[in-house]
Design a protein around this motif. Sequence first.
Motif, mmCIF file in Angstrom:
data_model
loop_
_atom_site.group_PDB
_atom_site.id
_atom_site.type_symbol
_atom_site.label_atom_id
_atom_site.label_comp_id
_atom_site.label_asym_id
_atom_site.label_seq_id
_atom_site.Cartn_x
_atom_site.Cartn_y
_atom_site.Cartn_z
ATOM 1 N N LEU A 170 17.064 -41.812 27.559
ATOM 2 C CA LEU A 170 17.536 -40.483 27.179
ATOM 3 C C LEU A 170 17.040 -40.065 25.808
ATOM 4 O O LEU A 170 16.928 -38.879 25.516
ATOM 5 C CB LEU A 170 19.069 -40.437 27.257
ATOM 6 N N ASP A 171 16.731 -41.042 24.920
ATOM 7 C CA ASP A 171 16.112 -40.700 23.638
ATOM 8 C C ASP A 171 14.783 -40.006 23.874
ATOM 9 O O ASP A 171 14.464 -39.004 23.245
ATOM 10 C CB ASP A 171 15.875 -41.974 22.813
ATOM 11 N N ARG B 125 15.267 -36.588 25.277
ATOM 12 C CA ARG B 125 15.624 -35.632 24.236
ATOM 13 C C ARG B 125 14.381 -35.215 23.454
ATOM 14 O O ARG B 125 14.200 -34.050 23.120
ATOM 15 C CB ARG B 125 16.672 -36.249 23.299
ATOM 16 N N ILE C 29 22.994 -34.788 24.821
ATOM 17 C CA ILE C 29 22.421 -36.095 24.465
ATOM 18 C C ILE C 29 22.840 -36.493 23.048
ATOM 19 O O ILE C 29 23.120 -37.666 22.775
ATOM 20 C CB ILE C 29 20.887 -36.086 24.617
ATOM 21 N N ARG D 134 22.295 -43.784 25.208
ATOM 22 C CA ARG D 134 20.988 -43.154 25.382
ATOM 23 C C ARG D 134 19.964 -44.146 25.914
ATOM 24 O O ARG D 134 19.106 -43.800 26.697
ATOM 25 C CB ARG D 134 20.491 -42.585 24.050
ATOM 26 N N PRO E 79 21.547 -45.341 30.156
ATOM 27 C CA PRO E 79 22.380 -44.258 30.712
ATOM 28 C C PRO E 79 23.273 -44.714 31.860
ATOM 29 O O PRO E 79 24.263 -44.060 32.161
ATOM 30 C CB PRO E 79 21.345 -43.250 31.225
#
Lengths: 449, 327
Positions: A329-330, A333, A378, A386, A389
């Motif tokens: 998720l980093d 983002r 996020i 992150r 997930p």
Amino acid sequence: MFDNLTNRLQGTLKRLRGEGRLTEENMRETLREVRMALLEADVALPVVKDFIEQVRLRAQGQEVLSSLTPGQALIKVVQEELVGLMGTPEPLQVAPPPAVILVAGLQGAGKTTTVGKLARFIVDRHKKSVLVASTDVYRPAAIEQLKRLATQVGVEFFPSDPQDKPVEIAAGAVNEARRRVIDVVLVDSAGRLHIDGEMMDEIRAVHEAIHPVETLFVVDSMTGQDAVNTAKAFNEALPLSGVILTKTDGDARGGAALSLRKVTGKPIKFLGVGEGMQALEAFDAQRVASRILGMGDVVALVEQAYQAADQEKSQALAKKIAKGKGFDLDDFREQLRQMEKMGGLASVVDKLPGMGEVPEHVRAQMNDKQTARLIAIINSMTPGERRNPDMIRGSRKRRIASGSGTQVQEVNRLLKQYEDMQRMMKSFGKGGLGRMLQGMKGKLPGIPR
Amino acid sequence: MTAPTRPDNNTSAPRSARDPGGLLGRLRAGLASARQSLGHGLSDLLLGARALDASLLDDLESLLLSADIGIETTEFLLSDVAARVGRKELADTRAVYALLRQRILEIVQPVSQPLRVDPAVRPFVIMAVGVNGVGKTTTIAKLAHQLKRAGHPLILAAGDTFRAAAVDQLKVWAQRLDVPLVAQPPGSDAAAVAHDALHAARARATDVLIVDTAGRQHTHAGLMDELKKIKRVLQKIDPAAPHEVMLVLDASTGQNAISQLKHFHEAVGVTGIALTKLDGTAKGGILIAIARQYRIPLRFVGVGEGLEDLQVFNAGDYVEALLPMQP
């Protein structure tokens, strides 16, 4: 909507790149491919024939500038001819008051919805007062439909009844507008077949009774070869002032746009781009023609992308994915941030070649306004969440939602979107957007190696 | 509200009554423009007066492409013809033309399967789906009219809760046809309407339930999910429902019709097709491409605005209208 044609043409024109010069031979082959692409896009056969001939004539007499490859020169001719065919944009007439706008078209083209959208557009953009009236006394509840839309967009509605005569309704609406000093009157009409003589007489009579400043032909962008027949008939029956192309939010290739321009010679003024009342966009010939060809926007995008994207980050990401490490998720983002800098996800995706391969449901989720919210969601996660997930479950979701000022459903949607993105990334094999753009460098005209 | 009539028709006779010739006549009239574009090509062709050469194949290609048959199917149809011409197996242009007609018939005939309301299934649930503006609601009204006349008690469900006044539109039809309608206020859940309607249909031991749905662009995942939900909810009550998922296609649609079918089929499993608005100049040739690729039954054609103007799809008529033997 033009994506398929775009992809098709890109495939075609790519074949010319890398060849030393444009010979009679390979131009013929390419033009044949262009012809097929246009036909697949539902451009009417006679229009395709004319277009190909035009391009052939122009390309033959033209010298290839030393700075261009022969392929680029032919692309340029094709694109210029396409833009030429699309015509120059013309604004909507909304004066002098009461300025009457009449819409006409086949059944199911989207006239009533378009009248609602136009009413809202005129109120918003032109700051004029608007009265709408329906002369559709045939389709059950057509008048009611317009009444509801008028309420929805907040404009005046002129009541009519299925027992009334269309000409009298239209004239009555104009008188009403004059009496109440309303700036613009939008008159909806029943859908009719162009070969129905009596119905065509009726719309002609309506037109004569109200002297519209705009008579707009509303056409479904999914229309096939028949677009030339209907457009011709309506254009002969009524002094059309423009065309509105509806339902362009689907995946129709939109060849009808070319046919209509060619046959009527009238400007396409608006595109219907969705079901909401705000989903009406001004037609931009350059943009649409470029989009059909793909090239112009791709070039612009790549230039734009190079200014905006932080190369180091995207390369690191590409490396990470290439190494087989997960897209977390980093990273998601980071991609969202880059997208945002470039004007939003949807606009980027639209401009990229090969994006026909992205599943439609993934594209449908790429709503520009969502980007900021997604980033906020996020941001509300812990670094651990992150990176992993999968650990985000019920109570974590609730915390993230309240932290980002969103709903749990939105958190779910983000996670779903992330999964889709992850799948997409994997299917690209080589990495993220940055890597894709890297790959395009040097292959496109105007971009330095 | 009384039934509004077209200006040409102030009697109670259906509007189609003034058009003799039925589907065939209407389709033929519609094809006039295609023939114009061929100039004298077609009549020469039918008289067998033309040489069997490349220009003949070009003209046939134009004829097929102008009917929205699409490049792939056109090439498929013509490759066989061209090969046989090359081997000099065909005596004259008339034979060429007949072969082409035969090839098309071979594609459409197998999928020309009328809708059969199974008397053992009660209620037989029909769900109409399609993109915006193809004529779903009108087709439902015509179908309801036919079923009612055939002695089937039926119920309509106003599943288009999105478009302004769509419910009212179906309500008007239901009143005219004197058929019960299950509806909820606009904006309510379409699946809930379908659910209620199926329960009502069961309670009243009705033969047929026709569920209208909102027009939707097949590329909008969210809207297609909504359609899936309607089907799911129906299946909770009757696992076999809907017994017919009828995709309504507009004859004037070009190559996009294939994409429409593909997406709707993936979402809810299309079991039959109705082609509307064949009374214009569009030929609906995309049907041939669809029949070839998907083999989904072709049920009906819509040929006008009157209640009578829904006809069972007939492969022979369709081919005759597309490529008439009489110039």
